[in-house]
Write a protein that holds these residues in place. Structure first.
Motif, PDB file in Angstrom:
ATOM      1  N   ALA A 181       0.687  -1.234   0.128  1.00 29.54           N
ATOM      2  CA  ALA A 181       0.029  -0.110   0.012  1.00 29.54           C
ATOM      3  C   ALA A 181       0.922   1.106   0.012  1.00 29.54           C
ATOM      4  O   ALA A 181       0.584   2.285  -0.633  1.00 29.54           O
ATOM      5  CB  ALA A 181      -0.931  -0.132   1.283  1.00 29.54           C
ATOM      6  N   ALA A 182       2.011   1.085   0.783  1.00 32.03           N
ATOM      7  CA  ALA A 182       2.826   2.410   0.962  1.00 32.03           C
ATOM      8  C   ALA A 182       3.559   2.676  -0.520  1.00 32.03           C
ATOM      9  O   ALA A 182       3.619   3.677  -0.988  1.00 32.03           O
ATOM     10  CB  ALA A 182       4.082   2.196   1.884  1.00 32.03           C
ATOM     11  N   VAL A 183       3.976   1.584  -1.435  1.00 34.05           N
ATOM     12  CA  VAL A 183       4.672   1.688  -2.621  1.00 34.05           C
ATOM     13  C   VAL A 183       3.518   2.080  -3.627  1.00 34.05           C
ATOM     14  O   VAL A 183       3.820   3.069  -4.255  1.00 34.05           O
ATOM     15  CB  VAL A 183       5.283   0.207  -3.170  1.00 34.05           C
ATOM     16  N   VAL A 184       2.418   1.703  -3.515  1.00 39.11           N
ATOM     17  CA  VAL A 184       1.308   2.161  -4.708  1.00 39.11           C
ATOM     18  C   VAL A 184       0.972   3.506  -4.277  1.00 39.11           C
ATOM     19  O   VAL A 184       0.733   4.315  -5.263  1.00 39.11           O
ATOM     20  CB  VAL A 184      -0.067   1.198  -4.506  1.00 39.11           C
ATOM     21  N   GLY A 185       0.820   3.942  -2.958  1.00 39.52           N
ATOM     22  CA  GLY A 185       0.521   5.299  -2.812  1.00 39.52           C
ATOM     23  C   GLY A 185       1.512   6.274  -3.082  1.00 39.52           C
ATOM     24  O   GLY A 185       1.514   7.410  -3.668  1.00 39.52           O
ATOM     25  N   ALA A 186       2.790   5.790  -2.973  1.00 40.16           N
ATOM     26  CA  ALA A 186       4.100   6.462  -3.413  1.00 40.16           C
ATOM     27  C   ALA A 186       3.982   6.773  -4.918  1.00 40.16           C
ATOM     28  O   ALA A 186       4.469   7.775  -5.527  1.00 40.16           O
ATOM     29  CB  ALA A 186       5.434   5.878  -3.023  1.00 40.16           C
ATOM     30  N   LEU A 187       3.639   5.516  -5.749  1.00 41.75           N
ATOM     31  CA  LEU A 187       3.578   5.631  -7.153  1.00 41.75           C
ATOM     32  C   LEU A 187       2.611   6.750  -7.705  1.00 41.75           C
ATOM     33  O   LEU A 187       2.720   7.407  -8.631  1.00 41.75           O
ATOM     34  CB  LEU A 187       3.802   4.246  -7.775  1.00 41.75           C
ATOM     35  N   ALA A 188       1.570   6.518  -7.195  1.00 38.62           N
ATOM     36  CA  ALA A 188       0.492   7.489  -7.636  1.00 38.62           C
ATOM     37  C   ALA A 188       0.707   8.834  -7.146  1.00 38.62           C
ATOM     38  O   ALA A 188       0.541   9.872  -8.017  1.00 38.62           O
ATOM     39  CB  ALA A 188      -0.830   7.021  -6.426  1.00 38.62           C
ATOM     40  N   TRP A 189       1.407   9.116  -6.070  1.00 39.23           N
ATOM     41  CA  TRP A 189       1.698  10.538  -5.624  1.00 39.23           C
ATOM     42  C   TRP A 189       2.735  11.064  -6.750  1.00 39.23           C
ATOM     43  O   TRP A 189       2.789  12.114  -7.442  1.00 39.23           O
ATOM     44  CB  TRP A 189       2.365  10.717  -4.468  1.00 39.23           C
ATOM     45  N   ALA A 221      -6.415  13.544 -12.101  1.00 35.94           N
ATOM     46  CA  ALA A 221      -7.427  12.700 -13.077  1.00 35.94           C
ATOM     47  C   ALA A 221      -6.856  11.499 -13.615  1.00 35.94           C
ATOM     48  O   ALA A 221      -7.552  10.624 -13.566  1.00 35.94           O
ATOM     49  CB  ALA A 221      -7.906  13.636 -14.118  1.00 35.94           C
ATOM     50  N   VAL A 222      -5.552  11.536 -14.015  1.00 32.93           N
ATOM     51  CA  VAL A 222      -5.034  10.461 -14.840  1.00 32.93           C
ATOM     52  C   VAL A 222      -4.919   9.327 -13.699  1.00 32.93           C
ATOM     53  O   VAL A 222      -5.137   8.042 -13.936  1.00 32.93           O
ATOM     54  CB  VAL A 222      -3.652  10.696 -15.222  1.00 32.93           C
ATOM     55  N   VAL A 223      -4.260   9.726 -12.471  1.00 31.25           N
ATOM     56  CA  VAL A 223      -4.141   8.549 -11.568  1.00 31.25           C
ATOM     57  C   VAL A 223      -5.565   8.087 -10.921  1.00 31.25           C
ATOM     58  O   VAL A 223      -5.657   6.652 -10.863  1.00 31.25           O
ATOM     59  CB  VAL A 223      -3.674   9.073 -10.216  1.00 31.25           C
ATOM     60  N   PHE A 224      -6.505   9.114 -10.882  1.00 33.56           N
ATOM     61  CA  PHE A 224      -7.851   8.369 -10.633  1.00 33.56           C
ATOM     62  C   PHE A 224      -8.410   7.401 -11.619  1.00 33.56           C
ATOM     63  O   PHE A 224      -9.055   6.287 -11.401  1.00 33.56           O
ATOM     64  CB  PHE A 224      -8.883   9.752 -10.420  1.00 33.56           C
ATOM     65  N   GLY A 225      -8.230   7.817 -12.992  1.00 30.35           N
ATOM     66  CA  GLY A 225      -8.713   7.023 -14.095  1.00 30.35           C
ATOM     67  C   GLY A 225      -8.242   5.744 -13.891  1.00 30.35           C
ATOM     68  O   GLY A 225      -8.644   4.678 -14.173  1.00 30.35           O
ATOM     69  N   VAL A 226      -6.656   5.662 -13.804  1.00 31.68           N
ATOM     70  CA  VAL A 226      -6.079   4.351 -13.720  1.00 31.68           C
ATOM     71  C   VAL A 226      -6.628   3.543 -12.546  1.00 31.68           C
ATOM     72  O   VAL A 226      -6.927   2.196 -12.511  1.00 31.68           O
ATOM     73  CB  VAL A 226      -4.500   4.646 -13.547  1.00 31.68           C
ATOM     74  N   ALA A 227      -6.918   4.155 -11.574  1.00 33.40           N
ATOM     75  CA  ALA A 227      -7.276   3.429 -10.139  1.00 33.40           C
ATOM     76  C   ALA A 227      -8.473   3.023 -10.523  1.00 33.40           C
ATOM     77  O   ALA A 227      -8.967   1.879 -10.032  1.00 33.40           O
ATOM     78  CB  ALA A 227      -7.132   4.500  -8.957  1.00 33.40           C
ATOM     79  N   LEU A 228      -9.326   3.667 -11.041  1.00 28.80           N
ATOM     80  CA  LEU A 228     -10.892   3.278 -11.511  1.00 28.80           C
ATOM     81  C   LEU A 228     -10.815   2.190 -12.251  1.00 28.80           C
ATOM     82  O   LEU A 228     -11.630   1.103 -12.187  1.00 28.80           O
ATOM     83  CB  LEU A 228     -11.447   4.507 -12.056  1.00 28.80           C
ATOM     84  N   THR A 229     -10.034   2.000 -13.448  1.00 27.13           N
ATOM     85  CA  THR A 229      -9.949   1.045 -14.106  1.00 27.13           C
ATOM     86  C   THR A 229      -9.482  -0.438 -13.470  1.00 27.13           C
ATOM     87  O   THR A 229     -10.230  -1.407 -13.805  1.00 27.13           O
ATOM     88  CB  THR A 229      -8.813   1.351 -15.339  1.00 27.13           C
TER      89      THR A 229
END
Length: 104
Positions: free
Chosen positions: A37-45, A58-66
């Motif tokens: 979870a820490a790695v995914v959060g860091a990559l998203a940020w 918006a791009v990070v949100f779209g990837v997460a939604l997909t």
């Protein structure tokens, strides 16, 4: 919390059985989840920061939604219900036709 409850109920009851291999898998999953979870959060940020501003978010949100939608659809291939919740896991996916045959 839930893992401790499951193990505690098996240990605390007379003649109850604890599947220690399952308990070990639950512990390993818990230990893997927090760093992942820490790695995914860091990559998203970092991704949102590189792209910049509202577009990055918006791009990070779209990837997460997909990815979330994909995981949801995969989970529906073999749903857990009252009839199969205690079945032993074989370590492999069962084709959807086999699941329907078992339900009939």
């Amino acid at each position: 919390m839930c893992a401790g409850s499951v193990i505690g109920s098996g240990v605390g009851r007379r003649l109850a059985e604890v599947r220690w291999s399952l308990a070990a898998r639950m512990g390993a999953a818990w230990l893997i989840t927090l760093p992942a979870a820490a790695v995914v959060g860091a990559l998203a940020w970092a991704s949102a920061d590189v792209i910049g501003g509202a577009l990055g978010v918006a791009v990070v949100f779209g990837v997460a939604l997909t990815l979330s939608g994909t995981l949801y659809l995969a989970s529906r291939r073999r749903p857990v219900n009252a009839g199969n919740v205690n079945d032993e896991w074989t370590g492999r996916l069962v084709p959807a036709t086999t699941v329907r045959e078992h339900a009939a």
